[in-house]
Write a protein that holds these residues in place. Structure first.
Motif, PDB file in Angstrom:
ATOM      1  N   HIS A  38       0.834  -1.213   0.000  1.00 24.67           N
ATOM      2  CA  HIS A  38       0.000   0.000   0.000  1.00 24.67           C
ATOM      3  C   HIS A  38       0.863   1.255   0.000  1.00 24.67           C
ATOM      4  O   HIS A  38       1.889   1.305   0.698  1.00 24.67           O
ATOM      5  CB  HIS A  38      -0.877   0.033   1.257  1.00 24.67           C
ATOM      6  CG  HIS A  38      -1.887  -1.076   1.296  1.00 24.67           C
ATOM      7  ND1 HIS A  38      -3.140  -0.961   0.749  1.00 24.67           N
ATOM      8  CD2 HIS A  38      -1.809  -2.327   1.808  1.00 24.67           C
ATOM      9  CE1 HIS A  38      -3.800  -2.099   0.933  1.00 24.67           C
ATOM     10  NE2 HIS A  38      -3.016  -2.947   1.573  1.00 24.67           N
ATOM     11  N   ASN A  39       0.408   2.251  -0.747  1.00 17.62           N
ATOM     12  CA  ASN A  39       0.989   3.600  -0.658  1.00 17.62           C
ATOM     13  C   ASN A  39       2.495   3.635  -0.830  1.00 17.62           C
ATOM     14  O   ASN A  39       3.191   4.337  -0.081  1.00 17.62           O
ATOM     15  CB  ASN A  39       0.659   4.196   0.724  1.00 17.62           C
ATOM     16  CG  ASN A  39      -0.554   5.098   0.638  1.00 17.62           C
ATOM     17  OD1 ASN A  39      -1.160   5.201  -0.425  1.00 17.62           O
ATOM     18  ND2 ASN A  39      -0.896   5.715   1.731  1.00 17.62           N
ATOM     19  N   HIS A  40       3.005   2.905  -1.779  1.00 19.08           N
ATOM     20  CA  HIS A  40       4.464   2.914  -1.977  1.00 19.08           C
ATOM     21  C   HIS A  40       4.896   4.362  -2.285  1.00 19.08           C
ATOM     22  O   HIS A  40       4.310   5.021  -3.148  1.00 19.08           O
ATOM     23  CB  HIS A  40       4.847   1.978  -3.122  1.00 19.08           C
ATOM     24  CG  HIS A  40       6.307   1.762  -3.230  1.00 19.08           C
ATOM     25  ND1 HIS A  40       7.152   2.662  -3.840  1.00 19.08           N
ATOM     26  CD2 HIS A  40       7.102   0.752  -2.777  1.00 19.08           C
ATOM     27  CE1 HIS A  40       8.394   2.214  -3.762  1.00 19.08           C
ATOM     28  NE2 HIS A  40       8.393   1.057  -3.120  1.00 19.08           N
ATOM     29  N   PRO A  41       5.928   4.874  -1.599  1.00 21.69           N
ATOM     30  CA  PRO A  41       6.282   6.292  -1.751  1.00 21.69           C
ATOM     31  C   PRO A  41       6.534   6.696  -3.202  1.00 21.69           C
ATOM     32  O   PRO A  41       6.124   7.788  -3.629  1.00 21.69           O
ATOM     33  CB  PRO A  41       7.561   6.450  -0.921  1.00 21.69           C
ATOM     34  CG  PRO A  41       7.712   5.200  -0.128  1.00 21.69           C
ATOM     35  CD  PRO A  41       6.767   4.170  -0.637  1.00 21.69           C
ATOM     36  N   VAL A  73       2.154   9.665  -8.896  1.00 20.63           N
ATOM     37  CA  VAL A  73       0.734   9.960  -9.120  1.00 20.63           C
ATOM     38  C   VAL A  73       0.434  11.405  -8.721  1.00 20.63           C
ATOM     39  O   VAL A  73      -0.330  12.114  -9.408  1.00 20.63           O
ATOM     40  CB  VAL A  73      -0.135   8.952  -8.316  1.00 20.63           C
ATOM     41  CG1 VAL A  73      -1.571   9.401  -8.277  1.00 20.63           C
ATOM     42  CG2 VAL A  73      -0.030   7.559  -8.933  1.00 20.63           C
ATOM     43  N   THR A  74       1.041  11.860  -7.649  1.00 21.79           N
ATOM     44  CA  THR A  74       0.810  13.240  -7.211  1.00 21.79           C
ATOM     45  C   THR A  74       1.314  14.202  -8.279  1.00 21.79           C
ATOM     46  O   THR A  74       0.652  15.196  -8.619  1.00 21.79           O
ATOM     47  CB  THR A  74       1.545  13.496  -5.860  1.00 21.79           C
ATOM     48  OG1 THR A  74       1.175  12.470  -4.964  1.00 21.79           O
ATOM     49  CG2 THR A  74       1.179  14.845  -5.276  1.00 21.79           C
ATOM     50  N   GLU A  75       2.449  13.884  -8.838  1.00 22.24           N
ATOM     51  CA  GLU A  75       3.005  14.747  -9.888  1.00 22.24           C
ATOM     52  C   GLU A  75       2.065  14.761 -11.103  1.00 22.24           C
ATOM     53  O   GLU A  75       1.776  15.804 -11.668  1.00 22.24           O
ATOM     54  CB  GLU A  75       4.397  14.223 -10.271  1.00 22.24           C
ATOM     55  CG  GLU A  75       5.249  15.197 -11.067  1.00 22.24           C
ATOM     56  CD  GLU A  75       4.933  15.150 -12.548  1.00 22.24           C
ATOM     57  OE1 GLU A  75       5.025  16.206 -13.193  1.00 22.24           O
ATOM     58  OE2 GLU A  75       4.561  14.069 -13.063  1.00 22.24           O
ATOM     59  N   GLN A  76       1.550  13.564 -11.453  1.00 21.75           N
ATOM     60  CA  GLN A  76       0.620  13.483 -12.587  1.00 21.75           C
ATOM     61  C   GLN A  76      -0.635  14.310 -12.300  1.00 21.75           C
ATOM     62  O   GLN A  76      -1.141  15.010 -13.181  1.00 21.75           O
ATOM     63  CB  GLN A  76       0.263  12.014 -12.864  1.00 21.75           C
ATOM     64  CG  GLN A  76      -0.840  11.805 -13.882  1.00 21.75           C
ATOM     65  CD  GLN A  76      -0.489  12.337 -15.261  1.00 21.75           C
ATOM     66  OE1 GLN A  76       0.622  12.135 -15.736  1.00 21.75           O
ATOM     67  NE2 GLN A  76      -1.420  13.051 -15.880  1.00 21.75           N
ATOM     68  N   PRO A  95      -4.359   8.240 -17.331  1.00 26.39           N
ATOM     69  CA  PRO A  95      -3.016   8.712 -16.986  1.00 26.39           C
ATOM     70  C   PRO A  95      -2.554   8.309 -15.574  1.00 26.39           C
ATOM     71  O   PRO A  95      -1.368   8.027 -15.384  1.00 26.39           O
ATOM     72  CB  PRO A  95      -3.140  10.234 -17.094  1.00 26.39           C
ATOM     73  CG  PRO A  95      -4.231  10.446 -18.091  1.00 26.39           C
ATOM     74  CD  PRO A  95      -5.203   9.310 -17.892  1.00 26.39           C
ATOM     75  N   LEU A  96      -3.463   8.278 -14.616  1.00 28.59           N
ATOM     76  CA  LEU A  96      -3.026   7.900 -13.262  1.00 28.59           C
ATOM     77  C   LEU A  96      -2.615   6.427 -13.221  1.00 28.59           C
ATOM     78  O   LEU A  96      -1.622   6.060 -12.590  1.00 28.59           O
ATOM     79  CB  LEU A  96      -4.142   8.156 -12.244  1.00 28.59           C
ATOM     80  CG  LEU A  96      -4.491   9.626 -12.011  1.00 28.59           C
ATOM     81  CD1 LEU A  96      -5.641   9.749 -11.020  1.00 28.59           C
ATOM     82  CD2 LEU A  96      -3.286  10.418 -11.524  1.00 28.59           C
ATOM     83  N   ALA A  97      -3.383   5.587 -13.919  1.00 27.36           N
ATOM     84  CA  ALA A  97      -3.039   4.156 -13.957  1.00 27.36           C
ATOM     85  C   ALA A  97      -1.731   3.941 -14.708  1.00 27.36           C
ATOM     86  O   ALA A  97      -0.887   3.127 -14.316  1.00 27.36           O
ATOM     87  CB  ALA A  97      -4.168   3.359 -14.613  1.00 27.36           C
ATOM     88  N   MET A  98      -1.541   4.682 -15.815  1.00 26.35           N
ATOM     89  CA  MET A  98      -0.306   4.526 -16.602  1.00 26.35           C
ATOM     90  C   MET A  98       0.910   4.956 -15.772  1.00 26.35           C
ATOM     91  O   MET A  98       1.944   4.288 -15.752  1.00 26.35           O
ATOM     92  CB  MET A  98      -0.382   5.374 -17.885  1.00 26.35           C
ATOM     93  CG  MET A  98      -1.484   4.989 -18.862  1.00 26.35           C
ATOM     94  SD  MET A  98      -1.333   3.318 -19.555  1.00 26.35           S
ATOM     95  CE  MET A  98      -2.493   2.408 -18.560  1.00 26.35           C
TER      96      MET A  98
END
Ligand SMILES: Cc1ncc(COP(=O)(O)O)c(C=O)c1O
Length: 460
Positions: free
Chosen positions: A98-101, A107-110, A329-332
């Motif tokens: 879970h929540n790998h840094p 994802v945050t950047e995306q 895009p988030l999944a990619m």
């Protein structure tokens, strides 16, 4: 099996006449109830709004499912604040836990650049390249939002490419909730003319598979199979026979690797050394976001290819699939991060931990005098409450679903979350595995009177 095997707790209770067995069962349920009051409330509320209180049938269990709040590394927390070691990871999805840094960062950047952009992104071909580089069997890939659609589109491409209508699949095999591939032929929601396009063979039975292909070869577009199916691993020569007979009879072999892609750097096809014509994947390649993909050779993917044309001539492919959220895009982004982290040696570590778990469970069960079947390969493990070796749908049906359900409750009472798709992730620590094995030992100790009465064949 002679008794109700629906897995329902009331059915299990009624099957017990011994006072001690009944008390043990009630103790497990009472403990589950007392630890999970907020989950119960959440479930009762959800039931007013959704059939069975959920939108994923597989996530219902008796007496009620847990409602989760957060996950971190190898642990999850429910709404009552119970912390458990996770061995489910959203049904095998979160191979980095879970929540790998690195996933969160990517994802945050995306997200700062938008959610969906109504066009392809630069990340999509990067993930395509990463996956195709691993699958030796494919030149082209397409993304979908789920593993269901990955299988669906792959099989439709197979039909378009071969010009044949039939699909062969294993009895009991799950390739998503759609109508060409029902788990078994008795599905109540599929019209007979649709059912007539699907033929079945037992997993691990190369002779039947061979006979089926030969019998239907002129109408058979594809044979779809999971290289390894939950606790069922392929017997020697099974996958090889499927490969040979499909190739000899112009039938496409499709590996559904939605789960088994986590078996090795090159998926289960690399792990077992058998190459299909098409591969459907999902789960781990989306890094925790909805995803699926299917990959094949340039030639088989031909129906999706826009033919070369000279302007002003307009060319269109023979077959087209769209999807508002395909290649999200988030999944990619999340998937690319996960795939890049999953170097070959990490699969070896996972296989070692998977084996530690399978061996640990077998040893604990033997020491406690019970012998359910413990199966699985690589990072996957499974406990089936049967004295048979689980090799196909028929043998899997001999497993006692009531005991399965109660074992899971006992494990949850002891801080371990496994359910229907147990697996280990790379963040799993050795002590998580030792804790799970100890929890399993204590749970079967607690269940012993029930096992003695309900399944005496499981005592060793
Ligand atoms: C082998 C297999 N194929 C296909 C699917 C369907 O994938 P999804 O749930 O992403 O639609 C699953 C889901 O668990 C699966 O296990």
């Amino acid at each position: 099996m002679g008794r109700n095997n629906s897995g329902e707790i009331a059915g299990v209770f009624e099957s017990l006449s011994n006072e001690c067995s009944r008390l043990r069962l009630m103790r497990i349920i009472d403990e589950y109830l007392s630890r999970n009051q907020a989950s119960l409330e959440a479930y009762e509320n959800a039931r007013r709004l959704m059939p069975s209180g959920n939108t994923r049938s597989a996530l219902y269990w008796q007496p009620f499912p847990l409602c989760m709040r957060r996950g971190e590394g190898s642990h999850i927390w429910d709404v009552d604040g119970n912390k458990r070691v996770d061995f489910n990871y959203n049904n095998t999805t979160l191979i980095l836990g879970h929540n790998h840094p690195k996933v969160i960062e990517a994802v945050t950047e995306q997200l700062t650049r938008g959610t969906v952009l109504g066009a392809s992104t630069e990340t999509e071909p990067r993930l395509a390249e990463e996956i195709l580089g691993r699958l030796g069997s494919a030149d082209r890939i397409r993304f979908t939002p789920t593993g269901t659609e990955a299988n669906m589109q792959a099989l439709r491409v197979a039909r378009a490419y071969t010009g044949k209508p039939l699909i062969a699949k294993c009895l009991g095999g799950y390739h998503g909730s759609w109508d060409a591939v029902p788990t078994t032929p008795d599905a109540v929601d599929i019209p007979q003319p649709v059912k007539d396009n699907t033929v079945y063979f037992p997993y691990n039975d190369p002779e039947e598979a061979e006979a089926l292909v030969k019998k239907h070869k002129d109408e058979l577009a594809a044979m779809v199979v999971e290289p390894t199916m939950r606790d069922m691993t392929p017997r020697p020569e099974f996958l090889e026979t499927l490969r040979e007979v499909t190739a000899d009879n112009d039938v496409l072999l499709v590996f559904d690797e939605v789960i088994s892609f986590r078996l090795g750097y090159r998926g289960a096809q690399g792990y077992y050394g058998v190459s299909p014509d098409m591969t459907a994947i999902g789960k781990i390649i989306g890094g925790g976001f909805p995803v699926g993909a299917y990959a094949s050779t340039d030639e088989c993917m031909g129906p999706l290819q826009i033919p070369d044309a000279t302007l002003p001539e307009v060319a269109s492919p023979r077959l087209g699939f769209s999807g508002t959220f395909n290649a999200h895009p988030l999944a990619m982004t999340a998937g690319l991060t996960v795939m890049r982290e999953m170097k070959p040696e990490r699969y070896d570590d996972l296989a070692v931990m998977g084996e530690m778990m399978r061996m640990g469970l077998r040893k604990a069960f033997i020491e406690e005098g019970v012998r359910p079947f413990v199966g699985g390969a690589g990072s996957l493990f499974f406990v089936s409450w049967t004295d048979k070796e689980v090799i196909d749908h028929e043998s899997s049906l001999t497993a006692d679903r009531g005991l399965f359900n109660i074992f899971n409750l006992g494990m949850m009472n002891r801080g371990v979350f496994i359910l229907g798709h147990p697996n280990v992730s790379v963040v799993q620590r050795r002590e998580d595995i030792r804790a799970a094995v100890e929890a399993a030992r204590e749970t079967v100790r607690e269940m012993k009177p029930l096992i003695r009465e309900r399944a005496p064949n499981l005592r060793s």
